[in-house]
Design a protein around this motif. Structure first.
Motif, PDB file in Angstrom:
ATOM      1  N   TYR A 375       7.575  29.504  -1.617  1.00  0.00           N
ATOM      2  CA  TYR A 375       7.372  28.152  -2.132  1.00  0.00           C
ATOM      3  C   TYR A 375       7.438  27.174  -0.967  1.00  0.00           C
ATOM      4  CZ  TYR A 375       8.650  24.004  -4.996  1.00  0.00           C
ATOM      5  OH  TYR A 375       8.712  22.778  -5.601  1.00  0.00           O
ATOM      6  N   SER A 376       6.526  26.200  -0.936  1.00  0.00           N
ATOM      7  CA  SER A 376       6.485  25.244   0.171  1.00  0.00           C
ATOM      8  C   SER A 376       7.492  24.117   0.014  1.00  0.00           C
ATOM      9  CB  SER A 376       5.090  24.623   0.292  1.00  0.00           C
ATOM     10  OG  SER A 376       4.847  23.738  -0.786  1.00  0.00           O
ATOM     11  N   TRP A 377       8.044  23.906  -1.205  1.00  0.00           N
ATOM     12  CA  TRP A 377       8.806  22.710  -1.552  1.00  0.00           C
ATOM     13  C   TRP A 377       7.894  21.484  -1.465  1.00  0.00           C
ATOM     14  CZ3 TRP A 377      13.316  23.213  -3.929  1.00  0.00           C
ATOM     15  CH2 TRP A 377      14.005  24.412  -3.766  1.00  0.00           C
ATOM     16  N   PRO A 378       8.309  20.362  -2.064  1.00  0.00           N
ATOM     17  CA  PRO A 378       7.453  19.170  -2.012  1.00  0.00           C
ATOM     18  C   PRO A 378       7.210  18.738  -0.567  1.00  0.00           C
ATOM     19  CG  PRO A 378       9.138  18.924  -3.689  1.00  0.00           C
ATOM     20  CD  PRO A 378       9.487  20.156  -2.911  1.00  0.00           C
ATOM     21  N   THR A 379       5.971  18.691  -0.192  1.00  0.00           N
ATOM     22  CA  THR A 379       5.594  18.371   1.187  1.00  0.00           C
ATOM     23  C   THR A 379       4.229  17.696   1.155  1.00  0.00           C
ATOM     24  OG1 THR A 379       5.297  19.326   3.387  1.00  0.00           O
ATOM     25  CG2 THR A 379       4.586  20.671   1.535  1.00  0.00           C
ATOM     26  N   ALA A 380       3.585  17.571   2.329  1.00  0.00           N
ATOM     27  CA  ALA A 380       2.274  16.906   2.405  1.00  0.00           C
ATOM     28  C   ALA A 380       2.303  15.602   1.619  1.00  0.00           C
ATOM     29  CB  ALA A 380       1.174  17.848   1.884  1.00  0.00           C
ATOM     30  N   CYS A 381       3.282  14.761   1.918  1.00  0.00           N
ATOM     31  CA  CYS A 381       3.503  13.537   1.139  1.00  0.00           C
ATOM     32  C   CYS A 381       2.565  12.413   1.582  1.00  0.00           C
ATOM     33  CB  CYS A 381       4.948  13.079   1.267  1.00  0.00           C
ATOM     34  SG  CYS A 381       6.141  14.233   0.535  1.00  0.00           S
ATOM     35  N   VAL A 382       1.991  11.738   0.608  1.00  0.00           N
ATOM     36  CA  VAL A 382       1.160  10.550   0.830  1.00  0.00           C
ATOM     37  C   VAL A 382       2.013   9.320   0.519  1.00  0.00           C
ATOM     38  CG1 VAL A 382      -0.837   9.244   0.033  1.00  0.00           C
ATOM     39  CG2 VAL A 382      -0.986  11.742   0.283  1.00  0.00           C
ATOM     40  N   THR A 383       2.073   8.372   1.451  1.00  0.00           N
ATOM     41  CA  THR A 383       2.816   7.137   1.255  1.00  0.00           C
ATOM     42  C   THR A 383       1.843   5.989   0.995  1.00  0.00           C
ATOM     43  OG1 THR A 383       4.636   7.847   2.688  1.00  0.00           O
ATOM     44  CG2 THR A 383       4.408   5.482   2.305  1.00  0.00           C
ATOM     45  N   VAL A 384       2.067   5.274  -0.092  1.00  0.00           N
ATOM     46  CA  VAL A 384       1.294   4.072  -0.410  1.00  0.00           C
ATOM     47  C   VAL A 384       2.239   2.884  -0.235  1.00  0.00           C
ATOM     48  CG1 VAL A 384      -0.121   2.889  -2.117  1.00  0.00           C
ATOM     49  CG2 VAL A 384      -0.096   5.392  -2.037  1.00  0.00           C
ATOM     50  N   PRO A 385       2.053   2.077   0.817  1.00  0.00           N
ATOM     51  CA  PRO A 385       3.033   1.047   1.172  1.00  0.00           C
ATOM     52  C   PRO A 385       3.202  -0.021   0.099  1.00  0.00           C
ATOM     53  CG  PRO A 385       1.470   1.433   2.965  1.00  0.00           C
ATOM     54  CD  PRO A 385       0.927   2.119   1.761  1.00  0.00           C
ATOM     55  N   ALA A 386       4.375  -0.693   0.151  1.00  0.00           N
ATOM     56  CA  ALA A 386       4.630  -1.815  -0.751  1.00  0.00           C
ATOM     57  C   ALA A 386       3.963  -3.091  -0.256  1.00  0.00           C
ATOM     58  CB  ALA A 386       6.131  -2.040  -0.889  1.00  0.00           C
ATOM     59  N   GLY A 387       3.644  -3.155   1.016  1.00  0.00           N
ATOM     60  CA  GLY A 387       3.014  -4.340   1.590  1.00  0.00           C
ATOM     61  C   GLY A 387       3.024  -4.249   3.105  1.00  0.00           C
ATOM     62  N   PHE A 388       2.624  -5.349   3.767  1.00  0.00           N
ATOM     63  CA  PHE A 388       2.548  -5.374   5.220  1.00  0.00           C
ATOM     64  C   PHE A 388       3.057  -6.718   5.732  1.00  0.00           C
ATOM     65  CE2 PHE A 388      -0.699  -2.485   3.736  1.00  0.00           C
ATOM     66  CZ  PHE A 388      -0.583  -1.388   4.587  1.00  0.00           C
ATOM     67  N   ASP A 389       3.796  -6.668   6.825  1.00  0.00           N
ATOM     68  CA  ASP A 389       4.147  -7.864   7.566  1.00  0.00           C
ATOM     69  C   ASP A 389       3.277  -7.920   8.811  1.00  0.00           C
ATOM     70  OD1 ASP A 389       6.086  -8.776   5.839  1.00  0.00           O
ATOM     71  OD2 ASP A 389       7.743  -7.808   6.901  1.00  0.00           O
ATOM     72  N   ILE A 390       2.560  -9.040   9.001  1.00  0.00           N
ATOM     73  CA  ILE A 390       1.698  -9.165  10.170  1.00  0.00           C
ATOM     74  C   ILE A 390       2.183 -10.319  11.036  1.00  0.00           C
ATOM     75  CG2 ILE A 390      -0.282  -8.176   8.955  1.00  0.00           C
ATOM     76  CD1 ILE A 390      -1.449 -10.932   8.680  1.00  0.00           C
ATOM     77  N   GLU A 391       1.896 -10.205  12.333  1.00  0.00           N
ATOM     78  CA  GLU A 391       2.274 -11.234  13.293  1.00  0.00           C
ATOM     79  C   GLU A 391       1.176 -11.373  14.324  1.00  0.00           C
ATOM     80  OE1 GLU A 391       6.395 -11.525  14.875  1.00  0.00           O
ATOM     81  OE2 GLU A 391       5.423 -11.246  16.836  1.00  0.00           O
ATOM     82  N   ALA A 392       0.839 -12.618  14.669  1.00  0.00           N
ATOM     83  CA  ALA A 392      -0.164 -12.892  15.704  1.00  0.00           C
ATOM     84  C   ALA A 392       0.397 -13.956  16.639  1.00  0.00           C
ATOM     85  CB  ALA A 392      -1.468 -13.360  15.081  1.00  0.00           C
ATOM     86  N   ASP A 393       0.473 -13.633  17.932  1.00  0.00           N
ATOM     87  CA  ASP A 393       1.085 -14.513  18.924  1.00  0.00           C
ATOM     88  C   ASP A 393       0.052 -14.851  19.997  1.00  0.00           C
ATOM     89  OD1 ASP A 393       2.614 -15.830  20.771  1.00  0.00           O
ATOM     90  OD2 ASP A 393       4.141 -14.268  20.961  1.00  0.00           O
ATOM     91  N   SER A 394      -0.298 -16.158  20.092  1.00  0.00           N
ATOM     92  CA  SER A 394      -1.277 -16.600  21.091  1.00  0.00           C
ATOM     93  C   SER A 394      -0.617 -17.033  22.392  1.00  0.00           C
ATOM     94  CB  SER A 394      -2.107 -17.760  20.530  1.00  0.00           C
ATOM     95  OG  SER A 394      -1.290 -18.907  20.341  1.00  0.00           O
ATOM     96  N   GLY A 395       0.701 -16.895  22.465  1.00  0.00           N
ATOM     97  CA  GLY A 395       1.420 -17.344  23.640  1.00  0.00           C
ATOM     98  C   GLY A 395       2.110 -18.660  23.415  1.00  0.00           C
ATOM     99  N   THR A 396       1.505 -19.523  22.602  1.00  0.00           N
ATOM    100  CA  THR A 396       2.087 -20.822  22.256  1.00  0.00           C
ATOM    101  C   THR A 396       2.425 -20.902  20.773  1.00  0.00           C
ATOM    102  OG1 THR A 396       0.760 -21.874  23.979  1.00  0.00           O
ATOM    103  CG2 THR A 396       1.737 -23.323  22.329  1.00  0.00           C
ATOM    104  N   ILE A 397       1.581 -20.318  19.966  1.00  0.00           N
ATOM    105  CA  ILE A 397       1.740 -20.341  18.514  1.00  0.00           C
ATOM    106  C   ILE A 397       1.936 -18.906  18.015  1.00  0.00           C
ATOM    107  CG2 ILE A 397       0.628 -20.873  16.310  1.00  0.00           C
ATOM    108  CD1 ILE A 397       1.479 -23.315  17.857  1.00  0.00           C
ATOM    109  N   THR A 398       2.886 -18.731  17.105  1.00  0.00           N
ATOM    110  CA  THR A 398       3.086 -17.443  16.446  1.00  0.00           C
ATOM    111  C   THR A 398       2.917 -17.622  14.950  1.00  0.00           C
ATOM    112  OG1 THR A 398       4.643 -16.687  18.144  1.00  0.00           O
ATOM    113  CG2 THR A 398       4.667 -15.512  16.044  1.00  0.00           C
ATOM    114  N   ILE A 399       2.078 -16.798  14.355  1.00  0.00           N
ATOM    115  CA  ILE A 399       1.871 -16.810  12.908  1.00  0.00           C
ATOM    116  C   ILE A 399       2.419 -15.515  12.336  1.00  0.00           C
ATOM    117  CG2 ILE A 399       0.143 -16.698  11.073  1.00  0.00           C
ATOM    118  CD1 ILE A 399      -1.541 -18.633  12.627  1.00  0.00           C
TER     119      ILE A 399
END
Length: 418
Positions: A375-399
């Motif tokens: 038996y392989s046990w539960p494996t080969a798991c697919v993760t579907v994220p709850a969301g994403f945090d994004i960041e963009a930094d131009s050197g002066t401004i960060t969003i």
């Protein structure tokens, strides 16, 4: 500045951004309240705002539309970063995948409930020299309800002997030792049974002595719960003595593993998953593969007709299980021979459109000579994220932004400019 629950953010087409190269004030900027921005930020060139926001939109476009980008992240390494140049301004962009909230334990489709694994120390030895080896057996309750361990068995390698009084962990009692064959078997019978809460892990440690000749010596343990099927560690805890020509166990042994691609999928976006089942003969004698069974994850995963390749190109028989999962089964007449050291693979595809969560998969094989289910046990798991945090930094401004994605749409839950 933070805006919550903003939907329908219009993209600035990337090619236009890079080719026109002129200042375009994004839709966000007409709603900026400069009172919420420090004076130094308020005096910055508008292009800094534009560049940072374009970087944020760029990564959002990649998440939704660029095939494979989401899989540059993983559960072990959830953040990916890169640089993009907008109007001659270098913007550093990063995105972090958020794990599903309170991910459920992986579902078990079979009767195996206690997973047993085994390690040994040391893992190498000098031929024909007496030595003591310490084995550690780990038992984990992978089911969603409490379980009880009724007995534990261990099959020592050839010519290895148990050290009296060496047991520790879930018991300090010596096992019943069954001799007479080429390998001693150790049996611990628990009265009362050993309780395991869902997800709980317990260990048992013992020692064995041997004066082994040059070879590879493997060991396996078997857990017998009160309710459920016996589960085995398979031949593991390898000890390599000297420099043997073969790295295979000096007896029967097979290993079953399973992987999936992609490992990360977006919520509610139709996705095709490729599963690879690998059967390796890690012993010194041939084995015969008789059956291969696979239970797809819950949540609507379905087999893609005609996708089988490797051991067989035939489609499996399919049966819908009571828990709503599809069970696939292949039978091999005549039995498929797997020689020592040989590896066989079977590849299949499945489709699904699932919401945030973790979706695991299980596989069984039936071998003959000797007869054994693995038996392989539960494996080969697919993760579907709850969301994403994004960041963009131009050197002066960060969003910074918190984004939820559903199919090809998204929801901006927060948007912050610093």
């Amino acid at each position: 500045m933070i805006r919550k629950h903003e939907k329908g953010l219009a993209f600035i087409p990337l090619l236009v951004i890079l080719s026109v190269g002129s200042l375009v004030i994004p839709a966000f900027l007409d709603r900026l309240d400069t009172r919420l921005i420090s004076p130094s930020k308020a005096l910055a060139e508008p292009i800094d705002y534009y560049s940072a926001e374009s970087g944020a939109e760029h990564v959002l476009w990649r998440l939704i539309y660029e095939v494979g980008f989401v899989n540059t992240m993983s559960s072990a390494s959830p953040t990916t970063s890169y640089n993009v140049n907008v109007n001659n301004t270098d913007v550093t962009v990063s995105v972090t995948m958020l794990p599903p909230y309170q991910p459920p334990p992986p579902p078990l489709s079979g009767d195996e409930v206690l997973r047993v694994t085994k390690t040994v120390s040391p893992t190498t030895a000098t031929p024909d020299v007496s030595q003591t080896f310490t084995y550690t057996i780990q038992i984990e309750n992978l089911s969603q309800i409490p379980q009880e361990l009724e007995r534990l068995e261990d099959l020592l390698p050839v010519a290895f002997s148990y050290v009296p009084g060496s047991t520790s962990g879930i018991t300090t009692s010596d096992p019943n030792i069954i001799t007479g064959g080429p390998r001693d078997k150790l049996k611990w019978k628990y009265t009362p049974n050993i309780p395991f809460q869902p997800g709980e892990i317990k260990t048992l440690t013992f020692q064995a002595t041997a004066t082994p000749s040059e070879a590879v010596y493997c060991n396996e343990a078997e857990a017998d719960p009160e309710d459920g099927k016996k589960s085995t560690s398979g031949p593991t805890a390898k000890i390599t003595v000297g420099n043997p020509e073969s790295t295979l166990c000096a007896e029967f042994g097979a290993e079953l593993t399973k992987t999936v691609t992609p490992e990360i999928a977006l919520p509610l976006k139709p996705t095709t998953f490729t599963y690879t089942i690998t059967v390796e003969n890690i012993g010194s004698v041939k084995v015969n593969l008789k059956n291969l069974e696979d239970v797809l994850p819950p949540g609507g995963f379905t087999y893609v007709s005609g996708s089988s390749s490797g051991i067989t190109t035939s489609d499996p028989t399919q049966q819908l299980e009571p828990d709503g999962r599809w069970k696939l089964k292949w039978t091999f007449p005549p039995k498929l021979r797997i020689n020592p050291g040989e590896i066989k693979t079977q590849t299949i595809q499945a489709q699904a459109t699932v919401d945030t969560g973790i979706y695991c998969n299980e596989t069984w094989i039936k071998l003959e000579a000797p007869t054994e289910w693995i038996y392989s046990w539960p494996t080969a798991c697919v993760t579907v994220p709850a969301g994403f945090d994004i960041e963009a930094d131009s050197g002066t401004i960060t969003i910074r932004a918190h984004i939820l994605i559903s199919g090809n749409t998204f929801d901006v839950r927060s948007w912050q400019i610093e």
